[in-house]
Design an enzyme around this catalytic site. Structure first.
Site, PDB file in Angstrom:
ATOM      1  N   THR A 473       0.797  -1.217   0.000  1.00  0.00           N
ATOM      2  CA  THR A 473       0.000   0.000   0.000  1.00  0.00           C
ATOM      3  C   THR A 473       0.832   1.272   0.000  1.00  0.00           C
ATOM      4  O   THR A 473       0.328   2.332  -0.342  1.00  0.00           O
ATOM      5  CB  THR A 473      -0.899   0.003   1.250  1.00  0.00           C
ATOM      6  OG1 THR A 473      -0.122  -0.483   2.356  1.00  0.00           O
ATOM      7  CG2 THR A 473      -2.083  -0.926   1.076  1.00  0.00           C
ATOM      8  N   ARG A 632      -7.387  13.644   4.619  1.00  0.00           N
ATOM      9  CA  ARG A 632      -6.120  14.184   4.128  1.00  0.00           C
ATOM     10  C   ARG A 632      -5.364  13.133   3.307  1.00  0.00           C
ATOM     11  O   ARG A 632      -5.283  11.971   3.707  1.00  0.00           O
ATOM     12  CB  ARG A 632      -5.283  14.580   5.337  1.00  0.00           C
ATOM     13  CG  ARG A 632      -4.005  15.294   5.021  1.00  0.00           C
ATOM     14  CD  ARG A 632      -3.464  15.816   6.336  1.00  0.00           C
ATOM     15  NE  ARG A 632      -2.212  16.492   6.203  1.00  0.00           N
ATOM     16  CZ  ARG A 632      -1.340  16.560   7.207  1.00  0.00           C
ATOM     17  NH1 ARG A 632      -1.611  15.978   8.366  1.00  0.00           N
ATOM     18  NH2 ARG A 632      -0.212  17.205   7.046  1.00  0.00           N
ATOM     19  N   GLY A 706      -7.817   6.855   5.164  1.00  0.00           N
ATOM     20  CA  GLY A 706      -7.414   5.559   4.618  1.00  0.00           C
ATOM     21  C   GLY A 706      -7.957   5.336   3.226  1.00  0.00           C
ATOM     22  O   GLY A 706      -9.045   5.790   2.886  1.00  0.00           O
ATOM     23  N   GLU A 709      -9.106   0.498   0.512  1.00  0.00           N
ATOM     24  CA  GLU A 709     -10.280  -0.263   0.104  1.00  0.00           C
ATOM     25  C   GLU A 709     -11.338   0.530  -0.661  1.00  0.00           C
ATOM     26  O   GLU A 709     -12.129  -0.046  -1.393  1.00  0.00           O
ATOM     27  CB  GLU A 709     -10.884  -0.919   1.357  1.00  0.00           C
ATOM     28  CG  GLU A 709      -9.980  -2.056   1.816  1.00  0.00           C
ATOM     29  CD  GLU A 709     -10.194  -2.536   3.238  1.00  0.00           C
ATOM     30  OE1 GLU A 709     -10.076  -1.707   4.155  1.00  0.00           O
ATOM     31  OE2 GLU A 709     -10.470  -3.719   3.432  1.00  0.00           O
TER      32      GLU A 709
END
Ligand code: MOS
Length: 749
Positions: A473, A632, A706, A709
């Site tokens: 990631t 952010r 995040g 996903e």
């Protein structure tokens, strides 16, 4: 006070060079070329029953074979079935490899061949013969829907559907416009590039150094210690890189326990790399059947929502996902009924796969919204705006932030949505029908407690450590950015260490929580380090009276903002106080008080264009725009890459991926990458990713939500809606294979 502009700027992956040059070691690379034993499993050929007898004599006779382990000669492990429950295990009894003669699913490991070479182990595994006592098995979800049950115990971290609200049936009967249909999503198998593998090094004195394909080394460490009764000090797990996890690496899998078992029993180092076909019997995204019913006023306001889901699980664990809650999270209504049930099947336990539950539920919900828009004669985007949820009605909380309206606006503008004909089959290009579809995506923004350490050395270099994983990631990169910015160092002077159980404690990397959580922990450690640096400087009479707020950390030095002449290199502060290094520990976790009052989600607006060749039933996704509001953005480059990765998987979910079972054999048949289809480069158009500005200080200290996903969540329904717009055919089952697009394989509505 921020000193530099590193956070928020596009940065190359700090591990990129190591990865493309092959210098980054993956599990199978460890101990390469060393005399280490190689192991190969034998999988069950039946789905349910017992092993009556096994003949391992021919396997044992193969030159180089050291041992063949079965349930009859396996070493002892913990008496307690619960010892197999890892950090993220769902309720139930995890599979215990070689535990007894019971067969719980096809492909279940029933023997392990250990040999001096991989070739000998693989060959000998084929020579193990097994006599089974077969029992009738159930692998067909469609035939077992009548046995669906509400799981008695809720899986940790999973929010069950809320209690029904109002009277859905009455509201549906009274609604001037309604839509009701069933939708389904096939089981999918994780196919990370790196196979599941474990390398166990037996060190002098008997301690184990384990390299395991895992999204959190501490999960493997704790579970191995519990099962084999080992002290934590005797087990170190080191996995610096993963070739993709996607949820398949959240739990330690059977290859890990088998490799450790063999290493302990033989007192030799062992490597077990699962062949690709065995990957197909390890874990999967559960097959799910759904019913959605919507009732609305003539101007499109929803009066009733029903969303029921039934998913397959194994006979031994209740794997639950959040599938139906999204519908009410996105759209409020006075009458709501949501349910999620499971059916026990003779298959291996499903496990989380990228955004578990969300793209399944959203495929049904967002397809149903599109169908409702058609009945209303309304623009599908307008219908979403009319029903925009200003608060989270599932949890009855306010949103920490929600820039979904802006995402719709930006995405629609970039895509050129305006002027889209309402009717299907209205756009053609040569022999192809062209269709435009859109959908909404949502994923929960979470934080988990993480610890971090930062060490500054006498040269002014910083080393940061967290036991979390970079599952591809970009965690190495964003943590480097965070520490570099906080300490005022160039990124090249910061080294991040991850994936080692000796590092500060962290949970598995999943749920899109790592950037927010590990990032905040590193930021906290850096703040503590800076406070300590100031204290040391003041001991030497420097910067007297200054507080951290007065100071600027830049170019490897600290100085008063008001006077650059006061700058002291950080290395000098250490030198003056006679130290080689300075260490600070940090920690970050969820803000419980805020969580009581607020709900937090990332959102996306997804727009897709497809071209359909009606003669062939072939669908091509030719354009996709994703406008994402996720708080952010730490690094626009790696962030974009995360959304693209999710979007590509969304294309696979929509058009290609399907684990196909032969229900007579109770066995997955397309267990290879020739027959299990995933998108190839030719299937993937340029994907346009836009980030919507979203200021959110409540979700996490860094304002991060995040991104791992959210990219998949809205993609499958956007593509399905585009296929309808192109062809006028509504495909309600994923994947939309050629026969479904041609209408040759329809399931009852
Ligand atoms: Mo993710 S499916 O929590 O790795």
């Amino acid at each position: 006070m921020q000193n530099q502009r590193i956070i928020g700027t596009p940065q190359d992956r700090v591990d990129g060079r190591a990865k493309v040059t092959g210098a980054a070691p993956y599990v199978a690379d460890f101990a390469a070329g060393q005399p280490i034993l190689q192991a190969h499993p034998v999988g069950s050929a039946i789905a349910r029953g017992r092993i009556l007898a096994m003949d391992t004599s021919r396997a044992l006779a193969v030159p180089g074979v050291v041992e063949v382990f079965t349930h009859e000669n396996r070493p002892r492990t913990s008496w307690f079935g619960s010892s197999w429950q890892d950090e993220v295990a769902p309720p139930g009894q995890p599979l215990r490899p070689l535990h007894d003669a019971r067969i719980l699913h096809s492909g279940q490991p029933i023997a392990l061949v250990v040999a001096e070479t991989y070739e000998a182990a693989r060959h000998a595994a084929n020579l193990v013969t097994v006599a089974y006592e077969e029992e009738a098995h159930h692998t067909d979800l469609g035939l077992r829907l009548g046995t669906a049950y509400v799981p008695p115990k809720t899986r940790s971290g999973t929010t069950p559907p809320p209690k029904p609200k109002g009277d859905v049936e009455a509201a549906l009967a009274a609604a001037p416009v309604t839509h009701q249909a069933r939708y389904s999503v096939a089981a999918e198998v994780h196919n990370a590039m790196e196979p599941h593998a474990t390398t166990v090094i037996v060190e002098e004195g008997g301690a184990l150094l384990i390299h395991d394909k895992i999204q959190g080394v501490m999960n493997t460490q704790a579970t191995v210690c519990a099962i084999f009764g080992l002290a934590k000090e005797k087990v170190r797990v080191v996995t610096p890189y993963l070739g993709g996890g996607f949820g398949s690496g959240l739990r330690p899998h059977h290859q890990c326990f088998l490799a450790v078992m063999a290493a302990l029993a033989l007192n030799r180092s062992v490597k077990l790399v699962l062949p690709r076909d065995h990957q197909f019997f390890l874990a999967h995204r559960p097959q799910t059947e759904m019913l959605v019913a919507l009732g609305a006023t003539r101007d499109g306001k929803l009066t009733a929502i029903r969303h029921d889901a039934i998913a397959g699980t194994s006979t031994y664990e209740d794997h639950q996902e959040v599938v139906v809650n999204w519908t009410n999270l996105l759209y409020p209504a006075p009458n709501v009924s949501l349910s999620h049930k499971l059916v026990k099947l003779d298959i291996e336990s499903p496990t989380d796969m990228r955004a578990p539950g969300a793209p399944i539920g959203l495929f049904a919900a967002e397809s149903a919204m599109d169908e409702l828009a058609e009945k209303l004669g309304m623009c599908p985007l307008q219908l979403r705006l009319v029903n925009h949820a200003d608060t989270d009605e599932v949890s009855n909380k306010r949103h920490t932030s929600k820039e979904l309206r802006a995402a719709y606006r930006m995405g629609a503008e970039r895509f050129g949505w305006q002027g889209r004909p309402l009717a299907p089959r209205a756009m053609k290009d040569g022999h192809e029908l062209v269709g435009w579809g859109m959908a909404t995506g949502a994923w929960e923004a979470q934080m988990q407690t993480h610890h971090a350490r930062v060490m500054l050395d006498g040269e002014g270099r910083a080393t940061v450590g967290v036991a979390t994983a970079d599952i591809g990631t970009g965690t190495y990169t964003i943590l480097t950015q965070i520490a570099a910015e906080a300490l005022g160092l160039p990124m090249a002077r910061v080294t991040v260490l991850l994936g080692d159980s000796l590092l500060p404690k962290a949970p598995v990397s999943g749920g899109s929580w790592t950037a927010a959580s590990a990032g905040a922990a590193v930021d906290d450690a850096c703040a503590r380090l800076k406070a300590e640096l100031l204290r040391l400087a003041q001991k030497k009479g420097r910067l007297l009276g200054a507080t951290l707020e007065d100071l600027r950390f830049a170019d490897g030095a600290m100085a008063r903002w008001s006077d650059a002449g006061t700058a002291i290199p950080l290395a000098d502060i250490l030198g003056e106080s006679g130290r080689d290094s300075l260490v600070a520990d940090g920690k970050a976790g969820p803000d419980m008080l805020s969580q009581l009052r607020y709900s937090s989600h990332a959102h996306s607006a997804v727009f897709a264009e497809v071209r359909v060749d009606e003669a062939l039933g072939q669908v091509r996704v030719t354009r996709m725009v994703q406008a994402v509001a996720a708080g952010r953005i730490l690094n626009p480059k790696t962030a974009r890459s995360q959304v693209i990765g999710g979007a590509v998987w969304g294309i696979g979910m929509a058009l290609h991926e399907e684990a196909q079972e032969d229900h007579v054999l109770g066995r997955r048949m397309n267990h290879n990458l020739a027959e299990y289809h995933i998108p190839a480069c030719a299937d993937v158009p340029d994907i346009d990713v836009l980030f919507v500005e979203e200021h959110d200080p409540r979700t996490s200290p860094l304002g991060v939500k995040g991104l791992g996903e959210i990219g998949i969540c809205g993609a499958p329904p956007a593509i399905a809606n585009a296929v309808w717009h192109a062809t006028g055919r509504r495909v309600r089952d994923l994947p939309m294979t050629i026969e479904r697009v041609l209408g040759l394989k329809d399931t009852p509505a």
